[in-house]
Structure formats: structure tokens, C-alpha cells
Design an enzyme around this catalytic site. Structure first.
Site, PDB file in Angstrom:
ATOM      1  N   SER A  16       0.922  -1.016   0.072  1.00  0.00           N
ATOM      2  CA  SER A  16      -0.156   0.220   0.302  1.00  0.00           C
ATOM      3  C   SER A  16       0.437   1.238  -0.386  1.00  0.00           C
ATOM      4  O   SER A  16       1.596   1.628  -0.678  1.00  0.00           O
ATOM      5  CB  SER A  16      -0.837   0.044   1.502  1.00  0.00           C
ATOM      6  OG  SER A  16      -2.078   0.836   1.200  1.00  0.00           O
ATOM      7  N   ASP A  52      -2.490  14.308  12.498  1.00  0.00           N
ATOM      8  CA  ASP A  52      -2.422  15.244  12.350  1.00  0.00           C
ATOM      9  C   ASP A  52      -1.246  15.360  10.788  1.00  0.00           C
ATOM     10  O   ASP A  52      -2.412  16.133  10.060  1.00  0.00           O
ATOM     11  CB  ASP A  52      -1.241  16.513  13.104  1.00  0.00           C
ATOM     12  CG  ASP A  52      -2.834  16.887  14.596  1.00  0.00           C
ATOM     13  OD1 ASP A  52      -3.662  16.303  14.306  1.00  0.00           O
ATOM     14  OD2 ASP A  52      -2.197  17.467  15.392  1.00  0.00           O
ATOM     15  N   HIS A 108      -7.415  -5.629   0.896  1.00  0.00           N
ATOM     16  CA  HIS A 108      -5.896  -5.012   0.906  1.00  0.00           C
ATOM     17  C   HIS A 108      -4.902  -5.572   1.286  1.00  0.00           C
ATOM     18  O   HIS A 108      -3.756  -5.157   1.400  1.00  0.00           O
ATOM     19  CB  HIS A 108      -7.133  -4.042   0.470  1.00  0.00           C
ATOM     20  CG  HIS A 108      -6.081  -2.524   0.544  1.00  0.00           C
ATOM     21  ND1 HIS A 108      -4.884  -2.514  -0.352  1.00  0.00           N
ATOM     22  CD2 HIS A 108      -5.346  -1.850   1.565  1.00  0.00           C
ATOM     23  CE1 HIS A 108      -3.993  -1.188   0.199  1.00  0.00           C
ATOM     24  NE2 HIS A 108      -4.252  -1.099   1.255  1.00  0.00           N
TER      25      HIS A 108
END
Length: 254
Positions: A86, A174, A234
């Protein structure tokens, strides 16, 4: 430099194998597979930037992550075999295309060198909704993730990045949120090609790598081979670890 775990010892008959994990993961997610593969080679599982115990940074771009892996390769000695899943797979491709001399064989797990239209924002939202102050064990967080609609397999995956004693995520949420467009995207100015042996291993039930992606893949990786693991999605290495391991071994030992 990235923090990493090592399995096995350096050998003269096989290059080291580095495994680059995906978004929200860590090197520890790959511990079982790395330990099994270390019977024939030295295996290194780093934490990517802003994940696990690796340094925090303000960017999550593929050129920056590729540079992190390049630094690790120079530290341990290369060239290496490189496996990425990924986000880690896109990082591995970016490195192979820009610094091919560092890579011997390349394995890309269930990702293509393209921009995707989906987002992983919902996962960040779910992790932020976990009340960390109440946690005494990982199962507490899993229950809260379940209430947020996260499927059981991903509950377990996410909580591996949870520091329960310090009541904190080992993820820089964040920055991952701010850089999401780069994470799901692909830098089109990386042109390659990488002429080394390349293996695209995908989940048979996943739509991350499709027939429509193959022309782009072959233009960048002319020696690419393709295979699918039946009934795997996945997260193919977690859902079907033994078939995944067997496929990786067959390619590396060819």
C-alpha cells in the site's frame, strides 16, 4: 533515521529484504512474516515516518519516504530486495524508479503507481473518537473502534499502533490527515523506468490493482509480473499470510 527491527543475520548468498508497511501500520505488523522469511535472509522492518517510533516529520510525500528508505539502505548496506504494501508499496516504487541501483528485486503488494479517488480520512476520524483517557487494554480501544464502524480485522490492526500505558497513538494523525492527498496520490514527475525484476502481488478480492492499471505499470516496470491471492482483500498479508509468504519466497528465490 527510521527505527527498525531486524530478523535473521546478514548473509552472503542473499541480499537483505526490507519490508515497508502501509498507512497506519508499523514494522511490528510484519513481525511474523519477517521472522519466517529470515530463515534464508536478513529481514528489516522499519517504521515509516510519522508511524511507530520513527521520527515525526511535517511531510508524508513519496519522494520524502523514498529518501528515508534510501538512508536506511545506505546504513545497512545495499543493494537490497524491497517489499512494500500500500503506502509502503508506493514508497518502494518511488525509490526503485529514482534510485534503481539500490534495489535488486521489487515486490509491490496491492497498490499501483496511480492516484486513487478514495480517502482514508474515516479511519483517522475513528481513531480520534477513541477516548484514550479511559483505556486500560487494547480491547477497550477495539470496542470503541467497533462502535465507530471499523471492521474487526482493522480494529486489531489499528490497535497495534496504540501505546496503552501512555494513552497515545504511535501515529502522527495531524500530519497524516494534512498530507492525505499526497498519500492517496502519485507523483507524476517520477518517470523511471526500473528495469529490475518486479512482482505485483494483489488480493483477488481487492480492486486496488486492475487490468486498467497494467499499461502504466508496464511502462514504469517493464519486467513486472503479476499474481493474485484468491479470496484476499487489500490486507492480503494479514488475511492470507501463508500464501503471501509462499508467493514472496518464490519470487525472491527465482
Amino acid at each position: 533515521m527510521l527505527t527498525y527491527s531486524e530478523y535473521g543475520t546478514r548473509r552472503t548468498d542473499a541480499p537483505p529484504l526490507i519490508i515497508a508497511h502501509g498507512l497506519y501500520g508499523s514494522g511490528r505488523n510484519w513481525g511474523v512474516i519477517a521472522k519466517r522469511l529470515s530463515d534464508t535472509r536478513h529481514v528489516i522492518t522499519p517504521d515509516m515516518r510519522n508511524h511507530g517510533t520513527s521520527p515525526r516529520a511535517q511531510t508524508q510525500s513519496y519522494p520524502d519516504m523514498a529518501a528515508d528508505i534510501a538512508e536506511l539502505i545506505h546504513h545497512i548496506g545495499g543493494p537490497v530486495d524491497l517489499l512494500g504494501h500500500s503506502m509502503g508499496g508506493k514508497t518502494a516504487m518511488a525509490l526503485a524508479l529514482t534510485q534503481p541501483d539500490l534495489i535488486n528485486r521489487l515486490i509491490v503488494a496491492d497498490i499501483a503507481p496511480v492516484a486513487y479517488g478514495h480517502t482514508q480520512q474515516g479511519m483517522i476520524d475513528a481513531m480520534r473518537r477513541v477516548d484514550l483517557s479511559t483505556l486500560t487494554r487494547r480491547s477497550d480501544a477495539e470496542a470503541q473502534l467497533a462502535a465507530a464502524g471499523i471492521e474487526p480485522a482493522l480494529q486489531s490492526f489499528f490497535t497495534q499502533s496504540l501505546d496503552v500505558p501512555n494513552k497515545a497513538w504511535r501515529l502522527n494523525l495531524d500530519v497524516l490527515e494534512a498530507e492525505m492527498d499526497k498519500i492517496i496520490g502519485w507523483p507524476d514527475d517520477i518517470t523511471g523506468p526500473f528495469d529490475g525484476p518486479t512482482f505485483f502481488l494483489s488480493g483477488g478480492a481487492s480492486d486496488y490493482v486492475t487490468a486498467q492499471h497494467r499499461p502504466k505499470i508496464k511502462s514504469l516496470f517493464p519486467r513486472a509480473r503479476f499474481a493474485k491471492i484468491p479470496d484476499a482483500g487489500h490486507w492480503l498479508h494479514a488475511e492470507k499470510p501463508r500464501p503471501f509468504e509462499a508467493s514472496v519466497r518464490a519470487f525472491l528465490d527465482a
